[in-house]
Design a protein around this motif. Structure first.
Motif, PDB file in Angstrom:
ATOM      1  N   LEU A  53       0.788   8.245   2.686  1.00  0.00           N
ATOM      2  CA  LEU A  53      -0.003   7.034   2.899  1.00  0.00           C
ATOM      3  C   LEU A  53      -1.092   7.170   3.961  1.00  0.00           C
ATOM      4  CD1 LEU A  53       2.664   4.253   2.468  1.00  0.00           C
ATOM      5  CD2 LEU A  53       0.792   4.856   0.960  1.00  0.00           C
ATOM      6  N   GLY A  54      -1.781   8.294   3.956  1.00  0.00           N
ATOM      7  CA  GLY A  54      -2.907   8.480   4.869  1.00  0.00           C
ATOM      8  C   GLY A  54      -4.194   8.149   4.154  1.00  0.00           C
ATOM      9  N   PRO A  55      -5.243   7.837   4.928  1.00  0.00           N
ATOM     10  CA  PRO A  55      -6.513   7.467   4.301  1.00  0.00           C
ATOM     11  C   PRO A  55      -7.093   8.575   3.419  1.00  0.00           C
ATOM     12  CG  PRO A  55      -6.742   7.653   6.694  1.00  0.00           C
ATOM     13  CD  PRO A  55      -5.295   7.787   6.383  1.00  0.00           C
ATOM     14  N   PHE A  56      -7.648   8.168   2.297  1.00  0.00           N
ATOM     15  CA  PHE A  56      -8.394   8.994   1.342  1.00  0.00           C
ATOM     16  C   PHE A  56      -7.512   9.947   0.526  1.00  0.00           C
ATOM     17  CE2 PHE A  56     -11.006   8.394   5.269  1.00  0.00           C
ATOM     18  CZ  PHE A  56     -11.619   7.242   4.820  1.00  0.00           C
ATOM     19  N   ASN A  57      -6.180   9.788   0.641  1.00  0.00           N
ATOM     20  CA  ASN A  57      -5.294  10.599  -0.206  1.00  0.00           C
ATOM     21  C   ASN A  57      -5.290  10.048  -1.629  1.00  0.00           C
ATOM     22  OD1 ASN A  57      -4.565  12.277   1.857  1.00  0.00           O
ATOM     23  ND2 ASN A  57      -2.649  11.211   2.318  1.00  0.00           N
ATOM     24  N   HIS A  58      -5.081  10.961  -2.574  1.00  0.00           N
ATOM     25  CA  HIS A  58      -4.889  10.576  -3.980  1.00  0.00           C
ATOM     26  C   HIS A  58      -3.381  10.523  -4.201  1.00  0.00           C
ATOM     27  CE1 HIS A  58      -5.293  11.801  -8.484  1.00  0.00           C
ATOM     28  NE2 HIS A  58      -5.164  10.495  -8.339  1.00  0.00           N
ATOM     29  N   VAL A  59      -2.871   9.379  -4.626  1.00  0.00           N
ATOM     30  CA  VAL A  59      -1.414   9.180  -4.694  1.00  0.00           C
ATOM     31  C   VAL A  59      -0.991   8.580  -6.033  1.00  0.00           C
ATOM     32  CG1 VAL A  59      -1.149   8.845  -2.192  1.00  0.00           C
ATOM     33  CG2 VAL A  59      -1.644   6.864  -3.638  1.00  0.00           C
ATOM     34  N   ARG A  60       0.293   8.742  -6.344  1.00  0.00           N
ATOM     35  CA  ARG A  60       0.904   7.970  -7.428  1.00  0.00           C
ATOM     36  C   ARG A  60       1.770   6.926  -6.755  1.00  0.00           C
ATOM     37  NH1 ARG A  60       1.013   8.635 -12.305  1.00  0.00           N
ATOM     38  NH2 ARG A  60       0.369  10.797 -12.209  1.00  0.00           N
ATOM     39  N   LEU A  61       1.625   5.658  -7.145  1.00  0.00           N
ATOM     40  CA  LEU A  61       2.363   4.620  -6.436  1.00  0.00           C
ATOM     41  C   LEU A  61       3.086   3.677  -7.399  1.00  0.00           C
ATOM     42  CD1 LEU A  61      -0.142   1.984  -4.979  1.00  0.00           C
ATOM     43  CD2 LEU A  61      -0.889   3.845  -6.406  1.00  0.00           C
ATOM     44  N   THR A  62       4.185   3.132  -6.900  1.00  0.00           N
ATOM     45  CA  THR A  62       4.946   2.144  -7.649  1.00  0.00           C
ATOM     46  C   THR A  62       5.109   0.929  -6.745  1.00  0.00           C
ATOM     47  OG1 THR A  62       6.183   3.970  -8.615  1.00  0.00           O
ATOM     48  CG2 THR A  62       7.068   1.780  -8.963  1.00  0.00           C
ATOM     49  N   TYR A  63       4.799  -0.260  -7.277  1.00  0.00           N
ATOM     50  CA  TYR A  63       4.911  -1.454  -6.437  1.00  0.00           C
ATOM     51  C   TYR A  63       5.339  -2.670  -7.240  1.00  0.00           C
ATOM     52  CZ  TYR A  63       0.160  -2.461  -8.204  1.00  0.00           C
ATOM     53  OH  TYR A  63      -0.930  -2.698  -9.000  1.00  0.00           O
ATOM     54  N   PHE A  64       5.906  -3.634  -6.501  1.00  0.00           N
ATOM     55  CA  PHE A  64       6.278  -4.913  -7.088  1.00  0.00           C
ATOM     56  C   PHE A  64       5.148  -5.910  -6.878  1.00  0.00           C
ATOM     57  CE2 PHE A  64      10.855  -3.708  -6.805  1.00  0.00           C
ATOM     58  CZ  PHE A  64      11.160  -3.983  -8.125  1.00  0.00           C
ATOM     59  N   GLN A  65       4.790  -6.620  -7.921  1.00  0.00           N
ATOM     60  CA  GLN A  65       3.757  -7.647  -7.801  1.00  0.00           C
ATOM     61  C   GLN A  65       4.322  -9.005  -8.176  1.00  0.00           C
ATOM     62  OE1 GLN A  65      -0.121  -6.844  -9.554  1.00  0.00           O
ATOM     63  NE2 GLN A  65      -0.792  -8.260  -7.981  1.00  0.00           N
ATOM     64  N   LYS A  66       4.222  -9.948  -7.220  1.00  0.00           N
ATOM     65  CA  LYS A  66       4.584 -11.331  -7.558  1.00  0.00           C
ATOM     66  C   LYS A  66       3.294 -12.023  -7.968  1.00  0.00           C
ATOM     67  CE  LYS A  66       8.478 -11.780  -4.454  1.00  0.00           C
ATOM     68  NZ  LYS A  66       8.852 -12.189  -3.099  1.00  0.00           N
ATOM     69  N   GLU A  67       3.384 -12.864  -8.975  1.00  0.00           N
ATOM     70  CA  GLU A  67       2.186 -13.415  -9.590  1.00  0.00           C
ATOM     71  C   GLU A  67       1.148 -13.978  -8.620  1.00  0.00           C
ATOM     72  OE1 GLU A  67       2.719 -16.117 -12.922  1.00  0.00           O
ATOM     73  OE2 GLU A  67       3.855 -14.472 -13.838  1.00  0.00           O
ATOM     74  N   GLU A  68       1.619 -14.854  -7.713  1.00  0.00           N
ATOM     75  CA  GLU A  68       0.638 -15.571  -6.893  1.00  0.00           C
ATOM     76  C   GLU A  68       0.310 -14.845  -5.593  1.00  0.00           C
ATOM     77  OE1 GLU A  68       4.582 -16.663  -5.475  1.00  0.00           O
ATOM     78  OE2 GLU A  68       3.676 -16.171  -7.396  1.00  0.00           O
ATOM     79  N   ASN A  91      -6.195  14.486   1.517  1.00  0.00           N
ATOM     80  CA  ASN A  91      -7.527  14.699   2.088  1.00  0.00           C
ATOM     81  C   ASN A  91      -7.461  14.696   3.608  1.00  0.00           C
ATOM     82  OD1 ASN A  91      -9.678  15.344   0.399  1.00  0.00           O
ATOM     83  ND2 ASN A  91      -9.726  13.297  -0.478  1.00  0.00           N
ATOM     84  N   PHE A  92      -6.242  14.869   4.126  1.00  0.00           N
ATOM     85  CA  PHE A  92      -6.025  14.813   5.569  1.00  0.00           C
ATOM     86  C   PHE A  92      -6.852  15.865   6.308  1.00  0.00           C
ATOM     87  CE2 PHE A  92      -3.665  16.055   9.378  1.00  0.00           C
ATOM     88  CZ  PHE A  92      -3.579  14.840  10.029  1.00  0.00           C
ATOM     89  N   GLN A  93      -6.782  17.111   5.819  1.00  0.00           N
ATOM     90  CA  GLN A  93      -7.512  18.203   6.486  1.00  0.00           C
ATOM     91  C   GLN A  93      -9.017  17.986   6.416  1.00  0.00           C
ATOM     92  OE1 GLN A  93      -6.456  20.798   8.102  1.00  0.00           O
ATOM     93  NE2 GLN A  93      -4.252  20.805   7.675  1.00  0.00           N
ATOM     94  N   VAL A  94      -9.489  17.576   5.231  1.00  0.00           N
ATOM     95  CA  VAL A  94     -10.935  17.401   5.034  1.00  0.00           C
ATOM     96  C   VAL A  94     -11.455  16.268   5.919  1.00  0.00           C
ATOM     97  CG1 VAL A  94     -12.727  16.876   3.339  1.00  0.00           C
ATOM     98  CG2 VAL A  94     -10.784  18.275   2.677  1.00  0.00           C
ATOM     99  N   ALA A  95     -10.703  15.154   5.949  1.00  0.00           N
ATOM    100  CA  ALA A  95     -11.158  13.984   6.722  1.00  0.00           C
ATOM    101  C   ALA A  95     -11.001  14.182   8.225  1.00  0.00           C
ATOM    102  CB  ALA A  95     -10.413  12.729   6.265  1.00  0.00           C
ATOM    103  N   ALA A  96     -10.408  15.314   8.629  1.00  0.00           N
ATOM    104  CA  ALA A  96     -10.331  15.614  10.064  1.00  0.00           C
ATOM    105  C   ALA A  96     -11.705  16.041  10.587  1.00  0.00           C
ATOM    106  CB  ALA A  96      -9.296  16.708  10.315  1.00  0.00           C
ATOM    107  N   GLU A  97     -12.598  16.464   9.680  1.00  0.00           N
ATOM    108  CA  GLU A  97     -13.976  16.776  10.048  1.00  0.00           C
ATOM    109  C   GLU A  97     -14.739  15.473  10.264  1.00  0.00           C
ATOM    110  OE1 GLU A  97     -15.969  19.646  10.251  1.00  0.00           O
ATOM    111  OE2 GLU A  97     -13.993  20.584  10.420  1.00  0.00           O
TER     112      GLU A  97
END
Ligand SMILES: [Zn+2]
Length: 252
Positions: A51-66, A81-87
């Protein structure tokens, strides 16, 4: 309540109290999703370092309608993209792309093309200064086009004659191209040398192929300058209000 499984690119992370984190993720089929990840800062968190910025991930989540905020269940790292975004300059580029997406992609408006384009732009790895400018221009042209702000660049907007690849028409405010035979406003300027190739290649090729055509770097920079007023019209505010621009300055 529904369980959703998709892929995404993490655009922003924001830590909350009690080891929780809010992540903002761009997905191909659910648009921009805001998710709470519980206990992400604890040792041996089930999310690992995904869960770091700019990573490409597969995610599973619960969504409540409202509810706008969804509840993250699982997250698997597909590309870090942790190493790349360190620049610093890469971090600046990625932050700018994320800011533009958050400002221009409407909520609940999934767009698989926007996702694929963003993923491709963030998959080029570490870039030099010129290449960063090219990817920035690539992303700007595509995002403006996909959000309907980029007008037809192949034809004169007055007489509709198609331009020749080596022609340099005039450019009026709002990035409207006018041929030399048509009347134009006094403030119109010449399009930069190489402008046609930049637009043509950006629309035809993936970013890695555009990066390989190195003679476009200067023209891309000038095209990016032309795009600033168009971006500002899309944002309905100055580009300097974007955090990445206000804090780090505009990428040159
Ligand atoms: Zn014309």
């Amino acid at each position: 309540m529904s369980l959703i499984e998709t892929e995404g690119i993490v655009l922003k992370c924001h830590d909350l109290a009690e080891a929780d984190r809010v992540v903002v993720v761009l997905t191909p089929d659910h648009g921009i999703v805001r998710a709470v990840a519980k206990g992400v800062k604890r040792l041996k968190s089930r999310y690992g370092s995904s869960l770091g910025p700019f990573n490409h991930v597969r995610l599973t989540y619960f969504q409540k309608e409202e509810r706008e905020l969804v509840s993250l269940q699982e997250c698997e790292l597909l590309r870090s993209n942790f190493q790349v975004a360190a620049e610093p300059q890469m971090l600046q580029l990625y932050s700018y792309l994320a800011d533009l997406l958050l400002a221009l992609v409407p909520p609940n408006d999934p767009n698989a093309l926007v996702f694929r384009m963003t993923k491709a732009c963030m998959a080029s790895g570490k870039l030099n200064e010129c290449e960063i400018g090219l990817i920035k221009t690539y992303f700007e042209i595509w995002l403006l086009r996909l959000s309907g702000y980029l007008i037809e660049w192949r034809k004169c907007y007055k007489c509709e004659r198609e331009f020749y690849p080596d022609e340099r028409p005039y450019v009026e405010a709002g990035l409207r191209f006018v041929c030399s035979a048509c009347p134009k406003r006094t403030l119109a300027e010449f399009a930069p040398d190489g402008w046609y190739k930049v637009f043509h290649n950006v629309e035809k090729l993936p970013p890695t192929d555009v990066l390989a055509i190195s003679d476009e770097l200067n023209a891309a920079k000038e095209v990016s300058q032309l795009l600033v007023p168009v971006i500002e019209r899309a944002l309905d505010r100055s580009i300097t209000t974007l955090r990445s621009v206000a804090v780090d300055g505009l990428i040159r």
